[in-house]
Write an enzyme that holds these catalytic residues in place. Sequence first.
Site, PDB file in Angstrom:
ATOM      1  N   MET A   1      -4.209   5.006  -0.768  1.00  9.67           N
ATOM      2  CA  MET A   1      -4.959   5.225   0.408  1.00  9.67           C
ATOM      3  C   MET A   1      -5.723   6.308  -0.223  1.00  9.67           C
ATOM      4  O   MET A   1      -7.184   6.549   0.580  1.00  9.67           O
ATOM      5  CB  MET A   1      -3.706   6.109   1.809  1.00  9.67           C
ATOM      6  CG  MET A   1      -3.284   4.873   2.050  1.00  9.67           C
ATOM      7  SD  MET A   1      -4.356   3.154   2.702  1.00  9.67           S
ATOM      8  CE  MET A   1      -4.330   4.448   4.471  1.00  9.67           C
TER       9      MET A   1
ATOM     10  N   VAL B   1       0.618  -1.012  -0.215  1.00  9.80           N
ATOM     11  CA  VAL B   1       0.253  -0.135  -0.115  1.00  9.80           C
ATOM     12  C   VAL B   1       0.933   1.232  -0.286  1.00  9.80           C
ATOM     13  O   VAL B   1       1.541   1.815   0.865  1.00  9.80           O
ATOM     14  CB  VAL B   1      -0.938  -0.503   0.900  1.00  9.80           C
ATOM     15  CG1 VAL B   1      -1.440   1.451   1.072  1.00  9.80           C
ATOM     16  CG2 VAL B   1      -2.139  -0.996   1.052  1.00  9.80           C
ATOM     17  N   CYS B   2       0.844   2.022  -0.682  1.00 12.42           N
ATOM     18  CA  CYS B   2       1.139   3.627  -0.957  1.00 12.42           C
ATOM     19  C   CYS B   2       0.045   3.939  -0.794  1.00 12.42           C
ATOM     20  O   CYS B   2      -1.276   4.688  -0.869  1.00 12.42           O
ATOM     21  CB  CYS B   2       2.253   3.390  -1.450  1.00 12.42           C
ATOM     22  SG  CYS B   2       1.501   3.498  -3.591  1.00 12.42           S
ATOM     23  N   ALA B   3       0.592   5.763  -0.502  1.00 10.50           N
ATOM     24  CA  ALA B   3      -0.306   6.633  -1.032  1.00 10.50           C
ATOM     25  C   ALA B   3      -0.931   7.085  -2.761  1.00 10.50           C
ATOM     26  O   ALA B   3      -2.809   6.885  -2.136  1.00 10.50           O
ATOM     27  CB  ALA B   3       0.576   8.385  -0.916  1.00 10.50           C
TER      28      ALA B   3
ATOM     29  N   GLU C   1      -0.197   4.775  -5.427  1.00 14.28           N
ATOM     30  CA  GLU C   1      -0.170   3.566  -6.236  1.00 14.28           C
ATOM     31  C   GLU C   1       0.886   3.228  -6.959  1.00 14.28           C
ATOM     32  O   GLU C   1       1.579   2.525  -5.998  1.00 14.28           O
ATOM     33  CB  GLU C   1      -1.464   4.028  -7.669  1.00 14.28           C
ATOM     34  CG  GLU C   1      -1.320   2.539  -8.284  1.00 14.28           C
ATOM     35  CD  GLU C   1      -2.374   2.452  -9.078  1.00 14.28           C
ATOM     36  OE1 GLU C   1      -3.732   2.453  -8.900  1.00 14.28           O
ATOM     37  OE2 GLU C   1      -2.529   2.405 -10.551  1.00 14.28           O
TER      38      GLU C   1
END
Lengths: 376, 75
Positions: free
Chosen positions: A101, A72-74, A76
């Site tokens: 996110m 998971v990141c901010a 993609e």
Amino acid sequence: MTIKAMKAGEVAKKVINKDDLFIVDVRNNDAYDDWKIEGENITSINRPYFDLLDGVEELVKELPENKEVLVVCAKEGSSQFVAEELSEATGRDFYYLEGGMKTWSEHLEPVKLGDLEGGGSVYQFVRLGKGCLSYMIVSGDEGAMVDPLRLTDQYEAFAEKLGVKVLHMFDTHLHADHISGGRRLAEKTGGTYYLPPKDAEEVTFNFEPLEDGKEITFGPDEVKVKAVYTPGHTIGSTSLVVNDTYLFTGDILFLDSIGRPDLAGLAEDWVGDLRESLYVRYKKMNQDLLVLPAHFAKLKELDEQGRVEARLGDLYEENEGLQVEDENEFRKMVTENLPPQPNSYKEIRQTNMGKVTPDAEEETEMEIGPNRCAVS
Amino acid sequence: MESTKVLDAKGLACPMPVVKVKKEMDQLQSGDILEVLATDKGAKSDIPAWAKSSGNEIIKEDQEDSVLKFWIKKA
């Protein structure tokens, strides 16, 4: 060995069903500490992507072998990058969160609450990423929304699936934690936007005042919405009673806590109102009403189907915010030791008054982070 | 501000700005200064977070319209 996208909706179902999931969150530490994906059987670790540029060998050792792993990141990009590295290093499949996110924060999971006696039904939209709850009340081919968020596409898609036109938008108060979708939906569908007049003294657009005692009957099933003035979170905060079955409490009463009176900087002034609403007005109501708040704070408030609702009478037994007999103690509780205020709450209020018009990206930015509308 | 090298990472999305910064920094000598231009909003928090984690020092930060600027001194 490949990487696969996992959609926010799939993650939402895992949270609700209490499925296993191992998350590698590759955002920076501050972002992770502020806010992350949580669930009863979700394990997550935080390893910023920029610490993984020299290789992922150390990280691989920390991963479970027989569980799905989601990176998971901010937004993609970084999660794809890390998932690819992991997949290359291990020969296994890895997932990345589609849209990151940002998309998680905006995803609404619709759940049906029940059918109304005499026709009609009520749906709850659970925004797991932020703890916001909004609602669609259906009466035949006509719909009403309670505390709709700015994510109007998702409501419109859902309404279309049901064959419903949403024509009545209610905000229980002027929101400070999220941007309202009420006015936008009303403009799109040609419907009416109801807002409590005492919260709307500075708004720059037309609205229908949601005054105490006002009754609106709508749709073929003649669903009845009645406004009850219950100030305290804001000076205008108004609850809605639908068909003498459901009580929409906005940010006054939650399942596990109560509203906070300070987001307009007026905690001391409004604490008396909050007390009156919680300890007098709600107490006089039918105790079998099912309380539907505008937020949840903890995942344990969701039942096995993902619904957040409780009988009013039960909350008088269980909710700690309703057990404080002493007025001074109550005053202390809701004015001292308040959690940090929501991100950008001043700008969000200005937006909801129509005084500023941020673009879509700015709106997303303003709402990022956890919800903090409750006391404790 | 004097910089040893300028890295134009404008238009690149996360994780590329930090990936490029790291590559450039690996080429520089201790005490050299890399000037970075980026437009990805994530860079605003991620470049300082990377610098902290890697022991390098951000000696100046600036923003002109949508362009973020960083001056990073190699440790």
